[in-house]
Design an enzyme around this catalytic site. Structure first.
Site, PDB file in Angstrom:
ATOM      1  N   ARG A  66       7.643  -2.656  -3.946  1.00 16.29           N
ATOM      2  CA  ARG A  66       6.751  -2.945  -5.075  1.00 16.29           C
ATOM      3  C   ARG A  66       6.971  -1.979  -6.234  1.00 16.29           C
ATOM      4  NH1 ARG A  66       0.985  -4.082  -2.057  1.00 16.29           N
ATOM      5  NH2 ARG A  66       1.463  -6.208  -1.355  1.00 16.29           N
ATOM      6  N   LYS A  81      -6.271  14.187 -16.628  1.00 13.79           N
ATOM      7  CA  LYS A  81      -7.533  13.890 -17.323  1.00 13.79           C
ATOM      8  C   LYS A  81      -8.588  14.873 -16.838  1.00 13.79           C
ATOM      9  CE  LYS A  81      -6.253   9.101 -16.394  1.00 13.79           C
ATOM     10  NZ  LYS A  81      -5.716   9.202 -15.026  1.00 13.79           N
ATOM     11  N   LEU A  95      -3.008  -4.411 -12.674  1.00 13.36           N
ATOM     12  CA  LEU A  95      -2.893  -5.559 -11.769  1.00 13.36           C
ATOM     13  C   LEU A  95      -4.261  -6.040 -11.305  1.00 13.36           C
ATOM     14  CD1 LEU A  95       0.087  -4.231  -9.595  1.00 13.36           C
ATOM     15  CD2 LEU A  95       0.194  -5.839 -11.511  1.00 13.36           C
ATOM     16  N   LYS A 105      -0.357   1.199  -9.647  1.00 11.02           N
ATOM     17  CA  LYS A 105      -0.241   2.071  -8.476  1.00 11.02           C
ATOM     18  C   LYS A 105       0.336   1.265  -7.328  1.00 11.02           C
ATOM     19  CE  LYS A 105      -2.000   3.117  -4.277  1.00 11.02           C
ATOM     20  NZ  LYS A 105      -2.347   2.139  -3.210  1.00 11.02           N
ATOM     21  N   ILE A 145       0.171   1.462 -15.969  1.00 10.34           N
ATOM     22  CA  ILE A 145       0.359   2.448 -14.888  1.00 10.34           C
ATOM     23  C   ILE A 145      -0.067   1.846 -13.541  1.00 10.34           C
ATOM     24  CG2 ILE A 145       0.317   4.588 -16.225  1.00 10.34           C
ATOM     25  CD1 ILE A 145      -2.744   4.727 -15.648  1.00 10.34           C
ATOM     26  N   ASP A 169       0.768   9.389 -13.727  1.00 10.32           N
ATOM     27  CA  ASP A 169      -0.603   9.540 -14.216  1.00 10.32           C
ATOM     28  C   ASP A 169      -1.486  10.101 -13.107  1.00 10.32           C
ATOM     29  OD1 ASP A 169      -2.615   8.427 -16.483  1.00 10.32           O
ATOM     30  OD2 ASP A 169      -3.511   8.217 -14.487  1.00 10.32           O
ATOM     31  N   HIS A 209     -11.597  12.056 -19.605  1.00 12.75           N
ATOM     32  CA  HIS A 209     -11.561  10.955 -18.615  1.00 12.75           C
ATOM     33  C   HIS A 209     -12.561   9.838 -18.946  1.00 12.75           C
ATOM     34  CE1 HIS A 209     -10.355  10.270 -14.145  1.00 12.75           C
ATOM     35  NE2 HIS A 209     -10.482   9.131 -14.781  1.00 12.75           N
ATOM     36  N   TYR A 261      -9.038  12.970  -9.354  1.00 13.43           N
ATOM     37  CA  TYR A 261      -8.354  12.306  -8.238  1.00 13.43           C
ATOM     38  C   TYR A 261      -8.086  13.283  -7.085  1.00 13.43           C
ATOM     39  CZ  TYR A 261      -7.009   8.763 -11.792  1.00 13.43           C
ATOM     40  OH  TYR A 261      -6.972   7.822 -12.800  1.00 13.43           O
ATOM     41  N   ASN A 277       7.805  -3.403  -9.832  1.00 19.71           N
ATOM     42  CA  ASN A 277       6.885  -3.179 -10.951  1.00 19.71           C
ATOM     43  C   ASN A 277       7.589  -2.561 -12.157  1.00 19.71           C
ATOM     44  OD1 ASN A 277       4.967  -4.185  -9.249  1.00 19.71           O
ATOM     45  ND2 ASN A 277       3.890  -2.247  -8.908  1.00 19.71           N
TER      46      ASN A 277
HETATM   47  P1  A2P Z   1      -0.019  -1.023  -2.592  1.00 22.64           P
HETATM   48  O1  A2P Z   1      -0.200   0.427  -2.996  1.00 22.64           O
HETATM   49  O2  A2P Z   1      -0.238  -1.256  -1.122  1.00 22.64           O
HETATM   50  O3  A2P Z   1       1.296  -1.595  -3.092  1.00 22.64           O
HETATM   51  P2  A2P Z   1      -3.729  -1.456  -9.956  1.00 22.64           P
HETATM   52  O4  A2P Z   1      -2.516  -0.652 -10.312  1.00 22.64           O
HETATM   53  O5  A2P Z   1      -4.009  -2.588 -10.880  1.00 22.64           O
HETATM   54  O6  A2P Z   1      -4.937  -0.580  -9.738  1.00 22.64           O
HETATM   55  O7  A2P Z   1      -3.436  -2.167  -8.550  1.00 22.64           O
HETATM   56  C1  A2P Z   1      -3.157  -1.402  -7.430  1.00 22.64           C
HETATM   57  C2  A2P Z   1      -3.149  -2.322  -6.236  1.00 22.64           C
HETATM   58  O8  A2P Z   1      -2.108  -3.288  -6.399  1.00 22.64           O
HETATM   59  C3  A2P Z   1      -2.866  -1.589  -4.959  1.00 22.64           C
HETATM   60  O9  A2P Z   1      -3.716  -2.155  -3.986  1.00 22.64           O
HETATM   61  C4  A2P Z   1      -1.408  -1.909  -4.666  1.00 22.64           C
HETATM   62  O10 A2P Z   1      -1.189  -1.903  -3.290  1.00 22.64           O
HETATM   63  C5  A2P Z   1      -1.266  -3.288  -5.272  1.00 22.64           C
HETATM   64  N1  A2P Z   1       0.082  -3.570  -5.783  1.00 22.64           N
HETATM   65  C6  A2P Z   1       0.867  -2.763  -6.527  1.00 22.64           C
HETATM   66  N2  A2P Z   1       2.011  -3.360  -6.858  1.00 22.64           N
HETATM   67  C7  A2P Z   1       1.968  -4.603  -6.312  1.00 22.64           C
HETATM   68  C8  A2P Z   1       2.877  -5.693  -6.292  1.00 22.64           C
HETATM   69  N3  A2P Z   1       4.048  -5.634  -6.909  1.00 22.64           N
HETATM   70  N4  A2P Z   1       2.487  -6.819  -5.616  1.00 22.64           N
HETATM   71  C9  A2P Z   1       1.286  -6.884  -4.991  1.00 22.64           C
HETATM   72  N5  A2P Z   1       0.397  -5.888  -4.977  1.00 22.64           N
HETATM   73  C10 A2P Z   1       0.738  -4.747  -5.628  1.00 22.64           C
END
Ligand code: A2P
Length: 276
Positions: free
Chosen positions: A238, A75, A190, A232, A230, A45, A108, A50, A242
């Site tokens: 991670r 977007k 998240l 990040k 989606i 995405d 967007h 961005y 995920n």
């Molecule tokens: P990082 O890129 O250092 O892993 P969202 O997708 O809800 O916007 O959240 C993104 C944030 O969640 C980023 O700061 C990312 O940090 C963190 N993040 C992504 N996957 C995990 C995970 N499995 N555990 C903890 N934090 C995570």
């Protein structure tokens, strides 16, 4: 890792877990997409706003996996709303990516004070008809914006990508989507950069009982309800974690415990006031 796909009203389908790429720059996006592709991601995405569309596409090329094996969303922001501005917007995005098409093109933000989203949507219908966008949808639209589109245009959005997490459950929007065949996609699944969704004790307790991480519990909460998510991450561990949310289940009690985290119907960003 096999990720289920959800059918779209365009006849194509969207992998239920994708990689969010905000706020990565081109170089970070390229490197992260390579890692994500290795982990099994086939859904990426991005957005013109961005500033990393070129990096996303570069990562896809570097992965060695065929373009057509990926589902790529971009977007168009407010600079490309109104009349046929979206034609030039998508053309420029495709040039940056060196792609012939995107799998999903989204408005967007609705920017209702500008009142250009209906004419923008008519242009999106043309871009869909000529194949440069294989599916078209919206992002951050509230029910009133979707109702206006339905009243004034002919094509129902394939997707509405909205901020959504246990604290921001958006029940009213999801009910409208279900009634109209619109797939709900969760951004900041998240809870965003503060990862607020991972901290509550309800999530922590479920995670320790299931021997999963809090992030996996929250992402399972999304996909078990039929949502597309989606998250990040730039971290290989991670990224893999995920994606690995399709081999365990939350119980009705788990859902009830997580429902207590809801911030109510008005939680989250208000797209009548915010957007770009
Ligand atoms: P990082 O890129 O250092 O892993 P969202 O997708 O809800 O916007 O959240 C993104 C944030 O969640 C980023 O700061 C990312 O940090 C963190 N993040 C992504 N996957 C995990 C995970 N499995 N555990 C903890 N934090 C995570």
């Amino acid at each position: 890792m096999s990720v289920p796909s959800i059918p779209l009203n365009s006849g194509t389908s969207i992998p239920q877990m994708g990689l969010g790429t905000w706020p990565l720059d081109d170089a970070e996006a390229a490197a992260t997409v390579v890692l994500a592709a290795e982990a099994g991601y086939r859904h990426i995405d991005t957005a013109t706003r961005y500033g990393n569309e070129a990096g996303v596409a570069e990562g896809i090329r570097r992965s060695g996996i065929a373009r057509e094996d990926f589902f790529v969303t971009t977007k168009l922001d407010g600079a490309f709303q109104g009349g046929d501005l979206a034609i030039a917007g998508l053309r420029a995005a495709l040039e940056r990516m060196a792609f012939d098409y995107v799998d999903l093109l989204l408005i967007h933000w609705p920017l209702p004070q500008r009142d250009d989203y209906v004419s923008t949507w008519r242009t999106f219908e043309e871009l869909y008809d000529d194949g440069r966008a294989r599916a078209i949808g919206v992002s951050n639209f509230k029910v009133a914006h979707l109702e206006k589109l339905a009243a004034e245009t002919g094509v129902v959005p394939a997707v509405n990508q909205i901020e959504l997490s246990p604290a921001i459950p958006r029940m009213e929007q999801r009910a409208y989507h279900e009634a109209h065949g619109i797939v709900t996609e969760s951004w900041s699944p998240l809870g965003g950069s503060g990862t607020g969704a991972l901290n509550p004790s309800a999530v922590q307790q479920i995670a320790s009982r299931l021997e999963r991480t809090p992030a996996q519990v929250v992402l399972r909460w999304h996909v078990q309800q039929g949502l597309v998510a989606i998250p990040k991450s730039t971290d290989p561990t991670r990224l893999a974690q995920n994606l690995d949310v399709f081999s365990f289940e939350l119980s009705p009690d788990d859902f009830a415990a997580m429902a207590t985290l809801s911030g109510g119907p008005n939680a989250g960003v208000d797209s009548d006031r915010s957007g770009h």
